[in-house]
Design a protein around this motif. Structure first.
Motif, PDB file in Angstrom:
ATOM      1  N   ARG A   1       3.736  11.189 -12.918  1.00 21.08           N
ATOM      2  CA  ARG A   1       4.634  12.144 -13.533  1.00 21.08           C
ATOM      3  C   ARG A   1       5.520  12.796 -12.485  1.00 21.08           C
ATOM      4  N   GLU A   2       6.813  12.937 -12.784  1.00 25.34           N
ATOM      5  CA  GLU A   2       7.764  13.650 -11.941  1.00 25.34           C
ATOM      6  C   GLU A   2       7.698  13.173 -10.493  1.00 25.34           C
ATOM      7  N   LEU A   3       7.841  11.896 -10.327  1.00 30.00           N
ATOM      8  CA  LEU A   3       7.808  11.282  -9.007  1.00 30.00           C
ATOM      9  C   LEU A   3       9.008  11.746  -8.184  1.00 30.00           C
ATOM     10  N   ALA A   4       8.769  12.097  -6.908  1.00 32.26           N
ATOM     11  CA  ALA A   4       9.842  12.567  -6.030  1.00 32.26           C
ATOM     12  C   ALA A   4       9.610  12.006  -4.627  1.00 32.26           C
ATOM     13  N   PRO A   5       9.950  10.741  -4.401  1.00 33.62           N
ATOM     14  CA  PRO A   5       9.763  10.164  -3.070  1.00 33.62           C
ATOM     15  C   PRO A   5      10.653  10.855  -2.043  1.00 33.62           C
ATOM     16  N   THR A   6      10.165  10.950  -0.818  1.00 34.15           N
ATOM     17  CA  THR A   6      10.912  11.583   0.257  1.00 34.15           C
ATOM     18  C   THR A   6      11.764  10.547   0.980  1.00 34.15           C
ATOM     19  N   PRO A   7      12.782  10.987   1.730  1.00 34.91           N
ATOM     20  CA  PRO A   7      13.567  10.032   2.517  1.00 34.91           C
ATOM     21  C   PRO A   7      12.705   9.197   3.454  1.00 34.91           C
ATOM     22  N   ALA A   8      11.663   9.808   4.037  1.00 31.00           N
ATOM     23  CA  ALA A   8      10.795   9.071   4.954  1.00 31.00           C
ATOM     24  C   ALA A   8      10.025   7.978   4.223  1.00 31.00           C
TER      25      ALA A   8
ATOM     26  N   LEU B   1      14.512   5.471 -26.817  1.00 34.93           N
ATOM     27  CA  LEU B   1      14.063   5.335 -25.433  1.00 34.93           C
ATOM     28  C   LEU B   1      15.242   5.097 -24.503  1.00 34.93           C
ATOM     29  N   SER B   2      15.453   6.036 -23.580  1.00 31.48           N
ATOM     30  CA  SER B   2      16.445   5.889 -22.516  1.00 31.48           C
ATOM     31  C   SER B   2      15.752   6.087 -21.182  1.00 31.48           C
ATOM     32  N   VAL B   3      16.332   5.525 -20.128  1.00 31.73           N
ATOM     33  CA  VAL B   3      15.776   5.676 -18.786  1.00 31.73           C
ATOM     34  C   VAL B   3      16.847   6.226 -17.856  1.00 31.73           C
ATOM     35  N   GLU B   4      16.401   6.932 -16.833  1.00 37.58           N
ATOM     36  CA  GLU B   4      17.294   7.415 -15.781  1.00 37.58           C
ATOM     37  C   GLU B   4      17.064   6.568 -14.534  1.00 37.58           C
ATOM     38  N   ILE B   5      18.141   6.051 -13.979  1.00 34.52           N
ATOM     39  CA  ILE B   5      18.060   5.155 -12.827  1.00 34.52           C
ATOM     40  C   ILE B   5      18.831   5.789 -11.668  1.00 34.52           C
ATOM     41  N   THR B   6      18.176   5.919 -10.514  1.00 34.00           N
ATOM     42  CA  THR B   6      18.820   6.477  -9.332  1.00 34.00           C
ATOM     43  C   THR B   6      18.656   5.511  -8.168  1.00 34.00           C
ATOM     44  N   GLN B   7      19.739   5.180  -7.504  1.00 29.76           N
ATOM     45  CA  GLN B   7      19.661   4.353  -6.306  1.00 29.76           C
ATOM     46  C   GLN B   7      19.115   5.187  -5.147  1.00 29.76           C
ATOM     47  N   LEU B   8      18.073   4.680  -4.508  1.00 27.60           N
ATOM     48  CA  LEU B   8      17.521   5.333  -3.324  1.00 27.60           C
ATOM     49  C   LEU B   8      17.898   4.576  -2.053  1.00 27.60           C
ATOM     50  N   LYS B   9      17.618   3.297  -2.051  1.00 25.79           N
ATOM     51  CA  LYS B   9      18.052   2.428  -0.952  1.00 25.79           C
ATOM     52  C   LYS B   9      18.824   1.289  -1.597  1.00 25.79           C
ATOM     53  N   PRO B  10      20.157   1.352  -1.613  1.00 24.00           N
ATOM     54  CA  PRO B  10      20.963   0.389  -2.363  1.00 24.00           C
ATOM     55  C   PRO B  10      20.789  -1.041  -1.846  1.00 24.00           C
ATOM     56  N   TYR B  11      20.904  -1.960  -2.772  1.00 23.08           N
ATOM     57  CA  TYR B  11      20.861  -3.363  -2.446  1.00 23.08           C
ATOM     58  C   TYR B  11      22.276  -3.814  -2.066  1.00 23.08           C
ATOM     59  N   ARG B  12      22.409  -4.388  -0.886  1.00 22.99           N
ATOM     60  CA  ARG B  12      23.703  -4.866  -0.390  1.00 22.99           C
ATOM     61  C   ARG B  12      23.632  -6.369  -0.167  1.00 22.99           C
ATOM     62  N   PRO B  13      23.916  -7.155  -1.187  1.00 20.63           N
ATOM     63  CA  PRO B  13      23.822  -8.608  -1.015  1.00 20.63           C
ATOM     64  C   PRO B  13      24.885  -9.120  -0.042  1.00 20.63           C
ATOM     65  N   GLN B  14      24.520 -10.122   0.706  1.00 18.59           N
ATOM     66  CA  GLN B  14      25.469 -10.747   1.613  1.00 18.59           C
ATOM     67  C   GLN B  14      26.377 -11.680   0.825  1.00 18.59           C
TER      68      GLN B  14
ATOM     69  N   ASP C   1       0.827  -1.206   0.000  1.00 18.39           N
ATOM     70  CA  ASP C   1       0.000   0.000   0.000  1.00 18.39           C
ATOM     71  C   ASP C   1       0.862   1.256   0.000  1.00 18.39           C
ATOM     72  N   ALA C   2       1.995   1.227   0.739  1.00 16.09           N
ATOM     73  CA  ALA C   2       2.896   2.375   0.741  1.00 16.09           C
ATOM     74  C   ALA C   2       3.472   2.614  -0.645  1.00 16.09           C
ATOM     75  N   LEU C   3       3.838   1.529  -1.330  1.00 16.81           N
ATOM     76  CA  LEU C   3       4.369   1.652  -2.682  1.00 16.81           C
ATOM     77  C   LEU C   3       3.328   2.250  -3.610  1.00 16.81           C
ATOM     78  N   ARG C   4       2.080   1.812  -3.495  1.00 19.82           N
ATOM     79  CA  ARG C   4       1.009   2.346  -4.342  1.00 19.82           C
ATOM     80  C   ARG C   4       0.811   3.830  -4.077  1.00 19.82           C
ATOM     81  N   THR C   5       0.920   4.244  -2.818  1.00 20.66           N
ATOM     82  CA  THR C   5       0.756   5.659  -2.481  1.00 20.66           C
ATOM     83  C   THR C   5       1.851   6.504  -3.106  1.00 20.66           C
ATOM     84  N   ILE C   6       3.085   6.022  -3.032  1.00 20.42           N
ATOM     85  CA  ILE C   6       4.210   6.783  -3.557  1.00 20.42           C
ATOM     86  C   ILE C   6       4.094   6.967  -5.060  1.00 20.42           C
ATOM     87  N   VAL C   7       3.623   5.938  -5.775  1.00 23.07           N
ATOM     88  CA  VAL C   7       3.595   6.023  -7.227  1.00 23.07           C
ATOM     89  C   VAL C   7       2.252   6.490  -7.760  1.00 23.07           C
ATOM     90  N   ALA C   8       1.371   6.986  -6.889  1.00 22.63           N
ATOM     91  CA  ALA C   8       0.058   7.435  -7.349  1.00 22.63           C
ATOM     92  C   ALA C   8       0.193   8.569  -8.360  1.00 22.63           C
TER      93      ALA C   8
END
Length: 228
Positions: free
Chosen positions: A51-58, A214-227, A41-48
């Motif tokens: 256009r020009e999505l800007a998720p917050t640190p919280a 078609l190009s995409v921009e990719i930004t790491q927000l919470k990086p994946y750190r595999p063990q 549900d949180a993911l759905r709220t963020i991507v509602a």
């Protein structure tokens, strides 16, 4: 009369596996547990607002999953990690877009008007040691594009370090080395860009070609750190 397109069973099977992985991952998030349902549900709220999505640190911190932000000409999506298949990671949004990365490099996509079913580097891979890259380097890739069954398209890249820049991600300024890669191939000329941690070689932000036009921009927000 032109010849009918040639179907490649192995490649088509790989595409079906990707779609299945997407369905399984979405089902996992939308499952019965309180934690997974709340995250979905949180993911759905963020991507509602597409256009020009800007998720917050919280908002990013509220989700327990590794996350990236994807921007392309028609919109934006917050994507969460779905799978790690021997170093190839799959990332998905709730609107059925998926991208596949290996060490920050785009290796495939699903759900766009044009998709790269597979992107592979042939020969030496300079991205394995970006921190040591000093001079212009040639990168040769093969792309498999859909629709149209355009398999094995050869695209040549010229990778050059352009200097250090300040990049702000979720309110934090990072000093990153910018690399440019001019791409040339059948009917296309494009520019990839990468913003790289000078110590680790990790790609924090990039703009990468999916398919012609078609190009995409990719930004790491919470990086994946595999063990390891």
């Amino acid at each position: 009369m032109s010849a009918p397109p040639i179907h490649h069973p192995r490649r088509l099977a790989a595409g079906r596996r990707r779609l299945l992985a997407c369905a399984v991952a979405l089902a996992a998030l939308a499952g019965c547990s309180t934690t997974s349902r709340a995250s979905y549900d949180a993911l759905r709220t963020i991507v509602a607002s597409h256009r020009e999505l800007a998720p917050t640190p919280a908002q990013v911190a509220a989700l327990p999953y590794a996350q990236i932000l994807l921007n392309w000409p028609d919109g934006s999506a917050l994507m969460v990690l779905g799978n790690d298949d021997a170093g190839q990671t799959s990332w998905y949004s709730n609107d059925r877009h998926m991208v596949y990365l290996r060490d920050g490099l785009l290796v495939g996509s699903t759900g766009f008007a044009q998709d790269a079913m597979q992107i592979r580097i042939e020969g030496d891979n300079p991205f394995d040691e970006l921190t040591r890259a000093a001079q212009a380097t040639t990168v040769i890739r093969r792309y498999d594009w859909m629709p149209g069954y355009r398999y094995g398209a050869v695209v040549r890249g010229r990778l050059v370090r352009r200097g250090r820049e300040t990049v702000r991600i979720l309110g934090t300024d990072r000093q990153l080395d910018r690399f440019e890669e001019v791409l040339e191939g059948p009917g296309l000329r494009a520019l990839n860009q990468y913003w790289v941690d000078p110590a680790s070689g990790e790609i924090w932000k990039s703009r990468q070609l999916v398919a012609p036009g078609l190009s995409v921009e990719i930004t790491q927000l919470k990086p994946y750190r595999p063990q390891r």
